[in-house]
Design a protein around this motif. Structure first.
Motif: not given
Lengths: 308, 330
Positions: B1-29
């Protein structure tokens, strides 16, 4: 290989177009009521005189013979003699053609040098000042009639501020105002198309690929998208140039330029049938050739068309 | 099992929101993903679950506006990619992080020869001259199985078959020896027979170049074929993550179980194929609590109000479910 085959195919299509148009003209002229020999000879002519004129025109022969003679004359590029002046129609056309060619090339240059960059910039910087300027430019270009623009330009830059000559066709300066009046409206059309085409290409998936490859925005837009966006622009530019080469009757009138447009206009006034039919065939040949060249250029930019 | 710190790429708690006018779409939570060298990490989910948004963020091409990061980091070699300028990000894109897309016929530029589409990257990122780039491009074509004579270099995309186009696309992606490859549904547009060839090619190149791979698919069957590690995404959250072996042996999340039940299986020929009722919620109307509860056979009152955490990361098999591991009659 593909290119050669495409070239040959398009060339055969060019020949076919010219053949169809020549045939149409031949029969249309024959359908028009009135015997040209009678028109030439006048009301008081004797039967023998009329017969002599018919023999000269070849209208005494059977219709199929006349048709073959007509096709043969087109192959030799000999459209007969003007019924009014008696001069060779081919000679008359080629005397006027350089002027029309110069005017058309200058007019289309305005389209290419102004409209394409402006249209592309409008698409890249949508809803910016550039875009609004382009919008006003193209709206004005489409709305303003070329004869009016020509007269205003003459009034402003040849009369009030005499930078350019009022009439004549001796120097380059003589062509600038007519080319501007002629090119403005054409440029408007090309601009709209260039903008629409570029907007569409910028939304294509391969643009995402280009960005994902780490290319600069300049390369993404002006290499990857632009090459595709230019395709419809090439076609429309070819068509516009073809139209202009048929002579610009109104602009030639406004600027008193002895071009093809005026030659044909006077031919129509004077019912000079040989001149008209020669003129129409000539314009058809030039138009087909320009389209042929545009197709070849198109296939160099977009090789996909060759196999379709 | 590889240790955490050896990760090549880490996505951490990524949140993305798209705004269309008043509408908000939380694509990644708030998603977490770790990628290791020489490992294919499959990301599975239905359309609209956030798979492609994730890849778009990693390669730094989130359209903004309307897209916007609401939280998180993307660490690559210790550098937070989200903090980079576009100019800095360009030195990663194509060079260190490359991408293969779903439909090669749309994602290749129709107006340029394959050779040009490969060599322009080599010239830009690796400062090669024309001849070096051409030699390298011929090598690359051989590597992806497009012949050793470099004939394809002078072909336009329309002259190639679907499978060849995808191979060319892969040759473009690996041209600069990237450390990380994103493959976004690379086989979805292909015939089944070609799918397997392309999957094998990606595996081979992963070993050869030592790349970490994010393999996105809606098809758990394809992921089973190719991945070493699998994460299941639902409505912008990771709901289960594990090594392939553990996940397929003992799926913990009911969504994962349902996905597995809907893989066509020759042994179940003649039976009705299981489907998951309902569809992925729109990102602007994510249900309260656990986003999966309206479709879940195990859902109770708690699921409607309380969003489950992703638990069990310590033993390498995590699931975000209040009823993780519970079974029912499918």
């Amino acid at each position: 290989m593909d290119l050669v085959r495409f070239f040959v195919k398009r060339f055969l299509r060019l020949l076919l177009t010219v053949l169809i148009i020549s045939t149409l003209i031949f029969f249309v002229i024959r359908i028009i009521p009135g015997d040209p020999a009678l028109i030439i000879a006048g009301v008081d002519a004797s039967a023998e005189d009329i017969q002599i004129i018919r023999e000269k025109l070849g209208t005494d022969r059977s219709l199929p013979m006349q048709y073959l003679a007509w096709l043969y004359s087109i192959i030799r590029f000999d459209f007969g003699n003007s019924m009014i002046s008696g001069e060779s129609v081919t000679k008359l056309i080629f005397e006027r053609f350089p002027l029309t060619l110069t005017l058309a090339l200058m007019g289309i240059s305005i389209g290419i040098l102004v409209a394409i960059p402006l249209g592309v910039m409008s698409a890249v910087k949508r809803w910016s000042l550039w875009d609004y300027f382009g919008l006003v430019f193209s709206q004005a270009g489409m709305a303003i009639p070329s004869f009016w623009l020509g007269m205003v330009l003459l009034l402003l830059f040849a009369v009030k501020i005499p930078i350019f000559p009022l009439f004549g066709s001796e120097t380059f300066a003589h062509y600038i105002l007519p080319a501007l009046s002629l090119g403005f409206g054409r440029a408007a059309v090309i601009l709209r198309l260039a903008r629409a085409s570029m907007v569409e290409e910028l939304s294509k998936e391969y643009v995402i690929t280009a960005r994902a490859k780490g290319l600069t925005e300049t390369m993404v837009k002006y290499k990857h998208a632009l090459k595709n966006a230019l395709l419809p622009v090439i076609t429309i530019t070819g068509i516009e140039l073809g139209y202009m080469l048929g002579g610009a009757i109104i602009i030639e009138q406004v600027f008193s330029l002895p071009g093809l447009g005026r030659l044909f206009l006077f031919g129509i006034y004077q019912r000079d049938f040989t001149l008209i039919q020669g003129g129409v065939v000539f314009v058809a040949i030039v138009f087909s050739m320009i389209n042929f060249l545009a197709d070849i250029l198109y296939s160099v930019v977009n090789p996909k068309i060759r196999v379709e | 099992m590889m240790a955490e710190n050896q990760a090549l790429l880490k996505v951490e708690n990524l949140g993305v929101c798209f705004t269309h006018g008043a509408m908000k779409a939380h694509a990644l939570r708030g998603i977490d993903l770790s990628f290791y060298r020489e490992e294919i990490h499959g990301l599975v989910g239905e359309s609209g679950s956030g798979k492609t948004v994730t890849s778009t963020c990693i390669i730094g091409l989130l359209p903004s506006p309307p897209g916007e990061y609401t939280s998180g980091r993307i660490l690559f070699d210790g550098v937070d990619l989200l903090g980079l300028s576009q100019a800095e990000m360009r030195t990663y894109r194509g060079r260190k992080i490359a991408m293969v897309f779903q439909e090669p016929s749309k994602y290749l530029n129709p107006a340029f020869k394959i050779g040009e589409q490969i060599t322009e990257m080599l010239k830009l990122h690796l400062d090669m001259n024309k001849e070096q780039a051409r030699q390298r491009a011929i090598e690359l074509l051989g590597l992806v199985g497009l012949g050793k004579d470099g004939r394809v270099l002078d072909s336009y995309p329309h002259e190639l078959s679907g499978g060849m186009k995808q191979r060319a696309m892969i040759a473009i992606a690996i041209s600069c020896n990237p450390e990380f490859l994103i493959a976004d549904e690379p086989t979805t547009a292909l015939d089944v027979t070609l799918q397997l060839q392309i999957l094998r090619l990606i595996k081979k190149l992963k070993d050869l170049l030592g790349m970490g791979v994010l393999f996105i698919s809606h098809d758990l069957g394809v992921v089973k074929e190719v991945a070493d590690r699998v994460s299941v995404i639902y409505a912008g959250r990771i709901v289960e993550s594990s090594t392939k072996g553990m996940l397929f042996e003992n799926p913990l999340h009911p969504y994962t179980k349902l996905l597995m039940a809907s893989i066509p299986d020759a042994r179940k020929r003649g039976q009705r194929l299981a489907t998951i009722p309902g569809r992925v919620p729109d990102a602007d109307a994510t249900p309260s609590g656990c986003a999966f509860h309206p479709r879940c056979p195990l859902a109770d009152e708690r699921c409607k109000t309380e969003n489950p955490e992703l638990k069990g990361k310590e033993n390498g098999h995590a699931a975000a479910c209040h009823h993780a591991g519970e079974s029912w009659n499918i």
